[in-house]
Design a protein around this motif. Sequence first.
Motif, PDB file in Angstrom:
ATOM      1  N   LEU A 538       0.834  -1.216   0.000  1.00 24.21           N
ATOM      2  CA  LEU A 538       0.000   0.000   0.000  1.00 24.21           C
ATOM      3  C   LEU A 538       0.860   1.255   0.000  1.00 24.21           C
ATOM      4  O   LEU A 538       0.520   2.254  -0.645  1.00 24.21           O
ATOM      5  CB  LEU A 538      -0.941   0.004   1.203  1.00 24.21           C
ATOM      6  CG  LEU A 538      -2.126  -0.965   1.115  1.00 24.21           C
ATOM      7  CD1 LEU A 538      -2.917  -0.959   2.420  1.00 24.21           C
ATOM      8  CD2 LEU A 538      -3.037  -0.622  -0.049  1.00 24.21           C
ATOM      9  N   GLU A 539       1.973   1.222   0.728  1.00 26.18           N
ATOM     10  CA  GLU A 539       2.887   2.371   0.712  1.00 26.18           C
ATOM     11  C   GLU A 539       3.436   2.590  -0.699  1.00 26.18           C
ATOM     12  O   GLU A 539       3.559   3.718  -1.170  1.00 26.18           O
ATOM     13  CB  GLU A 539       4.032   2.142   1.706  1.00 26.18           C
ATOM     14  CG  GLU A 539       3.582   2.305   3.159  1.00 26.18           C
ATOM     15  CD  GLU A 539       4.608   1.824   4.173  1.00 26.18           C
ATOM     16  OE1 GLU A 539       5.589   1.154   3.770  1.00 26.18           O
ATOM     17  OE2 GLU A 539       4.415   2.097   5.377  1.00 26.18           O
ATOM     18  N   LYS A 540       3.716   1.491  -1.380  1.00 29.34           N
ATOM     19  CA  LYS A 540       4.231   1.564  -2.751  1.00 29.34           C
ATOM     20  C   LYS A 540       3.149   2.059  -3.712  1.00 29.34           C
ATOM     21  O   LYS A 540       3.416   2.859  -4.613  1.00 29.34           O
ATOM     22  CB  LYS A 540       4.722   0.176  -3.186  1.00 29.34           C
ATOM     23  CG  LYS A 540       5.516   0.183  -4.480  1.00 29.34           C
ATOM     24  CD  LYS A 540       6.091  -1.205  -4.730  1.00 29.34           C
ATOM     25  CE  LYS A 540       6.931  -1.229  -5.996  1.00 29.34           C
ATOM     26  NZ  LYS A 540       7.485  -2.583  -6.241  1.00 29.34           N
ATOM     27  N   ILE A 541       1.894   1.619  -3.505  1.00 28.30           N
ATOM     28  CA  ILE A 541       0.774   2.083  -4.339  1.00 28.30           C
ATOM     29  C   ILE A 541       0.599   3.595  -4.170  1.00 28.30           C
ATOM     30  O   ILE A 541       0.419   4.324  -5.146  1.00 28.30           O
ATOM     31  CB  ILE A 541      -0.528   1.335  -3.983  1.00 28.30           C
ATOM     32  CG1 ILE A 541      -0.465  -0.100  -4.512  1.00 28.30           C
ATOM     33  CG2 ILE A 541      -1.757   2.058  -4.544  1.00 28.30           C
ATOM     34  CD1 ILE A 541      -1.602  -0.997  -4.031  1.00 28.30           C
ATOM     35  N   GLY A 542       0.668   4.077  -2.919  1.00 31.75           N
ATOM     36  CA  GLY A 542       0.554   5.507  -2.670  1.00 31.75           C
ATOM     37  C   GLY A 542       1.635   6.292  -3.380  1.00 31.75           C
ATOM     38  O   GLY A 542       1.373   7.328  -4.008  1.00 31.75           O
ATOM     39  N   GLU A 543       2.858   5.773  -3.323  1.00 28.27           N
ATOM     40  CA  GLU A 543       3.991   6.429  -3.988  1.00 28.27           C
ATOM     41  C   GLU A 543       3.824   6.374  -5.512  1.00 28.27           C
ATOM     42  O   GLU A 543       4.121   7.346  -6.220  1.00 28.27           O
ATOM     43  CB  GLU A 543       5.293   5.736  -3.565  1.00 28.27           C
ATOM     44  CG  GLU A 543       6.528   6.474  -4.009  1.00 28.27           C
ATOM     45  CD  GLU A 543       7.827   5.812  -3.570  1.00 28.27           C
ATOM     46  OE1 GLU A 543       8.891   6.368  -3.882  1.00 28.27           O
ATOM     47  OE2 GLU A 543       7.780   4.726  -2.940  1.00 28.27           O
ATOM     48  N   ARG A 544       3.308   5.266  -6.025  1.00 23.95           N
ATOM     49  CA  ARG A 544       3.068   5.118  -7.462  1.00 23.95           C
ATOM     50  C   ARG A 544       2.058   6.161  -7.940  1.00 23.95           C
ATOM     51  O   ARG A 544       2.241   6.800  -8.977  1.00 23.95           O
ATOM     52  CB  ARG A 544       2.553   3.704  -7.756  1.00 23.95           C
ATOM     53  CG  ARG A 544       2.256   3.440  -9.233  1.00 23.95           C
ATOM     54  CD  ARG A 544       1.725   2.025  -9.438  1.00 23.95           C
ATOM     55  NE  ARG A 544       2.716   1.026  -9.056  1.00 23.95           N
ATOM     56  CZ  ARG A 544       2.472  -0.022  -8.264  1.00 23.95           C
ATOM     57  NH1 ARG A 544       1.262  -0.210  -7.765  1.00 23.95           N
ATOM     58  NH2 ARG A 544       3.426  -0.863  -7.976  1.00 23.95           N
ATOM     59  N   ILE A 545       0.985   6.334  -7.175  1.00 26.79           N
ATOM     60  CA  ILE A 545      -0.057   7.306  -7.534  1.00 26.79           C
ATOM     61  C   ILE A 545       0.527   8.723  -7.558  1.00 26.79           C
ATOM     62  O   ILE A 545       0.279   9.499  -8.478  1.00 26.79           O
ATOM     63  CB  ILE A 545      -1.243   7.213  -6.549  1.00 26.79           C
ATOM     64  CG1 ILE A 545      -1.985   5.881  -6.734  1.00 26.79           C
ATOM     65  CG2 ILE A 545      -2.209   8.390  -6.724  1.00 26.79           C
ATOM     66  CD1 ILE A 545      -2.898   5.514  -5.582  1.00 26.79           C
ATOM     67  N   TRP A 546       1.317   9.044  -6.540  1.00 24.28           N
ATOM     68  CA  TRP A 546       1.900  10.393  -6.461  1.00 24.28           C
ATOM     69  C   TRP A 546       2.781  10.681  -7.674  1.00 24.28           C
ATOM     70  O   TRP A 546       2.710  11.764  -8.271  1.00 24.28           O
ATOM     71  CB  TRP A 546       2.703  10.562  -5.165  1.00 24.28           C
ATOM     72  CG  TRP A 546       3.061  11.992  -4.943  1.00 24.28           C
ATOM     73  CD1 TRP A 546       4.184  12.638  -5.373  1.00 24.28           C
ATOM     74  CD2 TRP A 546       2.248  12.977  -4.320  1.00 24.28           C
ATOM     75  NE1 TRP A 546       4.133  13.962  -5.041  1.00 24.28           N
ATOM     76  CE2 TRP A 546       2.949  14.208  -4.377  1.00 24.28           C
ATOM     77  CE3 TRP A 546       1.005  12.960  -3.691  1.00 24.28           C
ATOM     78  CZ2 TRP A 546       2.454  15.398  -3.850  1.00 24.28           C
ATOM     79  CZ3 TRP A 546       0.501  14.138  -3.157  1.00 24.28           C
ATOM     80  CH2 TRP A 546       1.227  15.334  -3.240  1.00 24.28           C
ATOM     81  N   ASN A 547       3.608   9.712  -8.022  1.00 24.05           N
ATOM     82  CA  ASN A 547       4.522   9.890  -9.156  1.00 24.05           C
ATOM     83  C   ASN A 547       3.777   9.937 -10.490  1.00 24.05           C
ATOM     84  O   ASN A 547       4.154  10.689 -11.388  1.00 24.05           O
ATOM     85  CB  ASN A 547       5.574   8.780  -9.157  1.00 24.05           C
ATOM     86  CG  ASN A 547       6.704   9.055  -8.187  1.00 24.05           C
ATOM     87  OD1 ASN A 547       7.714   9.647  -8.544  1.00 24.05           O
ATOM     88  ND2 ASN A 547       6.526   8.662  -6.928  1.00 24.05           N
TER      89      ASN A 547
END
Length: 615
Positions: A538-547
């Motif tokens: 989920l932390e990676k998904i959040g970072e993916r969305i931001w980028n």
Amino acid sequence: MSWAGKLLRVNLTAGTVKSEPLNMEWARAYLGSRGLGSKYLISEIDPKVDPLAAENKLIWATGPLTGTMASTGGRYTVITKGPLTGAIACSNSGGYFGAELKMAGWDMVIVEGKSAKPVYLHISDDEAELRDAAHLWGQSVWKTEEILKSSLQDPLIRVSSIGKAGENGVLFAAVVNDLHRAAGRSGVGAVMGSKNLKAIAVRGTKGVGNIRDPKAFMKTTFEKKKILAENAVTGQGLPAYGTQVLMNVINEIGALPTRNHRDVQFEGAKDISAEAMVTPRESDGKKHLVTNQACFGCTIACGRISKMDEGHFTVQNKPQYWGANGGLEYEAAWALGAANGVNDLEALQYANLLCNEEGFDPISFGATVGAVMELYEMGVLTAEQLGIDAKFGSAQALAHFAEITAKGEGFGKEIGQGSKRLTEKYGYPDLSMSVKGQEFPAYDGRAIQGIGLAYATSNRGACHLRGYTIASEVLGIPVKTDPVESEGKPELVKAFQDATAAFDSSGLCVFTTFAWGVADLAPQLQAACDEAFTTEELEKIGERIWNMEREFNNAAGFTSKDDSLPKRLLTEAAKTGASKGMVSKLPEMLPKYYAARGWDTEGRPTAETRARLSL
């Protein structure tokens, strides 16, 4: 798996409505709501498209937990390219509309093209059709909802619509549902108006039945609700006082932007605070606040229901505003109040009601009025132009501006373009307290260094809800950091931004994060959707969305130069409070933020970052 598994594609130009299967590969990579809706938008439009052109698209998106028994599972987002900023716009709303859309069996509605005449979209479970809205055009949000419920003979139908502001092209027009809940920021309502789409009316009777492990889901949501109930903010402060609990707190530490950010403390803050809302009025002995209110599935209930003083100058001959109505929240109370030096609680409520009734963002509106009042005091704008004497502190001017902006009359048309365009037109662009064209919320970036960095780097323009570091810097959640210290803030801002992207995309409310971390979201998504949704994932998904959002903005023409703050915050020191003598330390924080994000010195995700996040 908790997704409905299908979306509704509406082509307004052709007048067609079609069902499509949801891209489940994308759903697993971007969750839903903000993340998945943005993925669809970015995949389907030219980043350089004119936001008000037919080629722009507008998406209503729910999350996998929207409509479920997870606490606060009523959220949905409206996603488009925003006319206020030219950046990606993703506006989040509560109430009941999102859950209703999900219960009708739809994860998303994608609207494309432009109708030749006003229409509304009617959805009843699997059935959906475009209908004539000539009788609704020109009506307020409130009247539109009333007419639709009556004509469709269904008091339980849920409506998401625009008022006159969206029709008239106010660049910060909102999409409003359930009378007082709004996808409020960045001008999503102006895009809806440009397409001649007045409303979406939805009735869903299916429920959300495809939970992966219902017993595990019931168990984990029960445990997480207990955490919310026992937390000082979500269990006590927000239910009792709403977001307005912050007014006196932020003022006392010297972080309340006042009179267009000329000051950081407002001498009238106590008069427009949560405490003032629950104190009997001198005029009639009645309290402003009637009760609190919750959105669908919410166990926090931070919403306010208020009743105005019927003798107040704004409403003394307007009985339509005498009943119990949606009340002030902190950001609106600040923008309509302290930002303009106005300490008249009833005038703030009146202006707020007009924002709800005609569908426009009280933050951008109030902050733009702050710039107008400063230009007036400088002699750049005159009473003849404005139609009123508009000194800082004038409740009469605030009410007048709310009325003419709602109607799109006189100088209200210029206010409706936002502070960036208005101040540029009159030769003082530095007086727009905005980032990427979107006005600041209610915290000063000199007094709270992290939030200044969060404003500067927010993908949708200045925003507190894209990385609410106030939780840490002021409230000590999850750890206390010194608000005037800049060290460590780049990493803090990144962590908040990524976590918020995950929560937004799940379909839950960001206010849960006062008590929960991503580790509390993970088991709920695992039980509802898939065991693959670990905390790390989920932390990676959040970072993916931001980028992904960042790359869209870069392609739309934004550069590192747009990750800035107004000159006032960078060069004019705070005059009082804990940050007296300080300016924003953005120049020293920004390079460290880029490094923490894995971006190059120009603020672009590197090849390594893109590969790591599978972009």
